[in-house]
Design an enzyme around this catalytic site. Structure first.
Site, PDB file in Angstrom:
ATOM      1  CB  SER A 101      37.863  20.680 -15.471  1.00  0.00           C
ATOM      2  OG  SER A 101      37.035  20.921 -16.380  1.00  0.00           O
TER       3      SER A 101
ATOM      4  CE1 TYR B  27      33.900  16.154 -15.521  1.00  0.00           C
ATOM      5  CE2 TYR B  27      34.309  18.718 -15.744  1.00  0.00           C
ATOM      6  CZ  TYR B  27      34.526  17.465 -15.488  1.00  0.00           C
ATOM      7  OH  TYR B  27      35.872  17.141 -16.341  1.00  0.00           O
TER       8      TYR B  27
HETATM    9  P1  NDP Z   1      37.507  11.563 -23.657  1.00  0.00           P
HETATM   10  O1  NDP Z   1      36.046  11.151 -23.648  1.00  0.00           O
HETATM   11  O2  NDP Z   1      37.722  11.341 -25.341  1.00  0.00           O
HETATM   12  O3  NDP Z   1      38.446  10.900 -22.798  1.00  0.00           O
HETATM   13  C1  NDP Z   1      38.436   9.803 -21.900  1.00  0.00           C
HETATM   14  C2  NDP Z   1      40.161   8.840 -21.886  1.00  0.00           C
HETATM   15  O4  NDP Z   1      39.361   8.426 -20.654  1.00  0.00           O
HETATM   16  C3  NDP Z   1      39.439   7.679 -22.255  1.00  0.00           C
HETATM   17  O5  NDP Z   1      40.303   7.862 -22.519  1.00  0.00           O
HETATM   18  C4  NDP Z   1      39.154   6.784 -21.381  1.00  0.00           C
HETATM   19  O6  NDP Z   1      39.347   5.208 -21.956  1.00  0.00           O
HETATM   20  C5  NDP Z   1      39.335   6.902 -20.455  1.00  0.00           C
HETATM   21  N1  NDP Z   1      38.534   7.153 -18.931  1.00  0.00           N
HETATM   22  C6  NDP Z   1      37.447   7.366 -18.678  1.00  0.00           C
HETATM   23  N2  NDP Z   1      36.770   6.574 -17.655  1.00  0.00           N
HETATM   24  C7  NDP Z   1      38.245   5.576 -17.543  1.00  0.00           C
HETATM   25  C8  NDP Z   1      38.325   4.223 -15.964  1.00  0.00           C
HETATM   26  N3  NDP Z   1      37.476   4.230 -15.276  1.00  0.00           N
HETATM   27  N4  NDP Z   1      39.600   3.603 -16.829  1.00  0.00           N
HETATM   28  C9  NDP Z   1      40.488   4.343 -17.160  1.00  0.00           C
HETATM   29  N5  NDP Z   1      40.462   5.312 -17.784  1.00  0.00           N
HETATM   30  C10 NDP Z   1      39.045   5.620 -17.918  1.00  0.00           C
HETATM   31  O7  NDP Z   1      37.970  12.879 -22.840  1.00  0.00           O
HETATM   32  P2  NDP Z   1      38.953  13.820 -23.099  1.00  0.00           P
HETATM   33  O8  NDP Z   1      39.778  13.695 -23.508  1.00  0.00           O
HETATM   34  O9  NDP Z   1      37.965  14.898 -23.087  1.00  0.00           O
HETATM   35  O10 NDP Z   1      38.420  13.715 -20.952  1.00  0.00           O
HETATM   36  C11 NDP Z   1      39.888  13.734 -20.782  1.00  0.00           C
HETATM   37  C12 NDP Z   1      40.487  14.415 -19.349  1.00  0.00           C
HETATM   38  O11 NDP Z   1      40.301  16.015 -19.324  1.00  0.00           O
HETATM   39  C13 NDP Z   1      38.917  14.332 -17.813  1.00  0.00           C
HETATM   40  O12 NDP Z   1      40.057  13.757 -17.029  1.00  0.00           O
HETATM   41  C14 NDP Z   1      38.000  15.382 -18.123  1.00  0.00           C
HETATM   42  O13 NDP Z   1      37.128  15.507 -16.919  1.00  0.00           O
HETATM   43  C15 NDP Z   1      39.511  16.172 -18.782  1.00  0.00           C
HETATM   44  N6  NDP Z   1      39.355  17.222 -19.310  1.00  0.00           N
HETATM   45  C16 NDP Z   1      37.888  17.478 -20.181  1.00  0.00           C
HETATM   46  C17 NDP Z   1      37.392  19.182 -20.998  1.00  0.00           C
HETATM   47  C18 NDP Z   1      36.851  18.900 -22.164  1.00  0.00           C
HETATM   48  O14 NDP Z   1      36.384  19.949 -22.809  1.00  0.00           O
HETATM   49  N7  NDP Z   1      37.314  17.219 -22.635  1.00  0.00           N
HETATM   50  C19 NDP Z   1      38.027  19.724 -20.483  1.00  0.00           C
HETATM   51  C20 NDP Z   1      38.909  20.054 -18.918  1.00  0.00           C
HETATM   52  C21 NDP Z   1      39.364  18.829 -18.606  1.00  0.00           C
HETATM   53  P3  NDP Z   1      38.195   3.880 -21.725  1.00  0.00           P
HETATM   54  O15 NDP Z   1      36.697   4.726 -21.911  1.00  0.00           O
HETATM   55  O16 NDP Z   1      38.857   3.652 -22.753  1.00  0.00           O
HETATM   56  O17 NDP Z   1      38.528   3.138 -20.294  1.00  0.00           O
HETATM   57  C1  8X3 Z   2      35.557  19.943 -19.084  1.00  0.00           C
HETATM   58  C2  8X3 Z   2      34.737  21.435 -19.674  1.00  0.00           C
HETATM   59  O1  8X3 Z   2      32.828  23.292 -18.438  1.00  0.00           O
HETATM   60  O2  8X3 Z   2      32.539  20.327 -19.219  1.00  0.00           O
HETATM   61  O3  8X3 Z   2      35.925  19.928 -18.265  1.00  0.00           O
HETATM   62  O4  8X3 Z   2      33.315  21.833 -17.202  1.00  0.00           O
HETATM   63  S1  8X3 Z   2      33.486  21.425 -18.791  1.00  0.00           S
END
Ligand code: NDP
Ligand code: 8X3
Length: 254
Positions: free
Chosen positions: A141, A154
């Site tokens: 991220s 975070y």
């Molecule tokens: P979502 O909430 O849409 O998806 C998150 C996914 O992670 C879900 O499929 C959830 O599945 C899974 N997850 C969470 N906890 C667990 C666990 N303990 N075990 C297994 N699976 C888990 O968010 P995003 O798609 O946005 O997030 C995906 C990644 O991208 C994360 O690492 C996030 O930090 C990163 N990210 C996101 C950004 C954004 O702005 N959206 C920007 C930068 C990075 P379930 O709940 O079914 O387990």
């Molecule tokens: C997710 C993007 O800016 O909320 O990793 O940290 S931010």
């Protein structure tokens, strides 16, 4: 010859789900994991019929090390034929000044984003090393590059992800295994809904007046990275919406 199997954690939503779609589209068999089994089941059915690929899936909490170990044993055959690991499972919880933060939120972020990533990596990577090839793509991220107010824990988890990414690449040098981090800015997924514990209005307001990345934008980047020739390792890639210059500098239209 069809491409090798890809493992995607956190495939039930957002970026992980879009990665599963993009990798299936390029003909890869999949092994998907997340906690919400019903969503994985629905996705697997759809990907099998749309892309004619084998899709296996498992309910798995990446924080639960014994469960990850048992999964790796039960799925040893599929792990051995896999050549891509997308370490995507992760989340933010809360947006609070550090002294006001919830210790439960801290534990959840650190246990998932740092230890969960390690739990899965340590069981999958040895198969890549044995094969002399494979891609670990970690979803980092911008929070791993900048620290922003009320995001200390975070950001710490994503700084740790970046250190692990670099350390793993150093430790695997000479094995043929590639290690990449894709570090997105704002992506509209369920991320903000999870961060704000289900508060829809608060989650929606994050993207007010700006155009965020889509999960598909990130997935296309992941698919591009794993399709580079074997001698090319895209080590780090920052992907920002055009409206975002840093975590705190975001252009919003009225
Ligand atoms: P979502 O909430 O849409 O998806 C998150 C996914 O992670 C879900 O499929 C959830 O599945 C899974 N997850 C969470 N906890 C667990 C666990 N303990 N075990 C297994 N699976 C888990 O968010 P995003 O798609 O946005 O997030 C995906 C990644 O991208 C994360 O690492 C996030 O930090 C990163 N990210 C996101 C950004 C954004 O702005 N959206 C920007 C930068 C990075 P379930 O709940 O079914 O387990
Ligand atoms: C997710 C993007 O800016 O909320 O990793 O940290 S931010």
């Amino acid at each position: 010859m069809s491409p090798a199997r890809a493992i995607v954690t956190g495939a039930s939503s957002g970026i992980g789900l879009a990665c599963a779609e993009a990798l299936a589209k390029s003909g890869r068999p999949l092994l998907l994991a997340a906690r919400r089994r019903d969503r994985l089941e629905e996705l697997a059915g759809r990907l099998r019929s749309e892309h004619d690929v084998d899709v296996a899936f498992d309910e798995l909490d990446v924080r639960d090390r014994p469960a990850v170990d048992a999964w790796a044993e039960a799925r040893a055959d599929l792990l051995a034929e896999s050549r891509v690991l997308v370490n995507n499972a992760g989340l933010a919880r809360g947006l609070d000044a550090l002294p006001a933060g919830s210790v439960d939120d801290w534990d959840e972020m650190l246990d998932t984003n740092v230890k969960g990533l390690l739990n899965v990596t340590r069981r999958v990577v040895p198969h890549f090393v044995t094969a002399g090839a494979g891609d670990v793509v970690n979803i980092g991220s911008v929070a791993g590059r900048w620290v922003y107010p009320k995001g200390a824990v975070y950001c710490a988890s994503k700084h740790a992800e970046r250190a692990i990414n670099e350390g793993l690449r150093l430790d695997l040098n000479g094995t043929g295994v590639r290690v990449a981090t894709v570090d997105p800015g704002m992506v509209e997924t369920e991320f903000s809904l999870v961060r704000f514990h289900g508060d829809d209005a608060k989650a929606d307001s994050v993207y007010d007046g700006m155009t965020p990345l889509s999960a598909e934008d990130v997935a296309a980047t992941v698919a591009w990275i794993v399709d580079r020739p074997a001698h090319v390792n895209v080590a780090e890639l920052v992907l920002l919406p055009t409206d975002q210059a840093s975590p705190t500098v975001v252009h919003r239209r009225k």
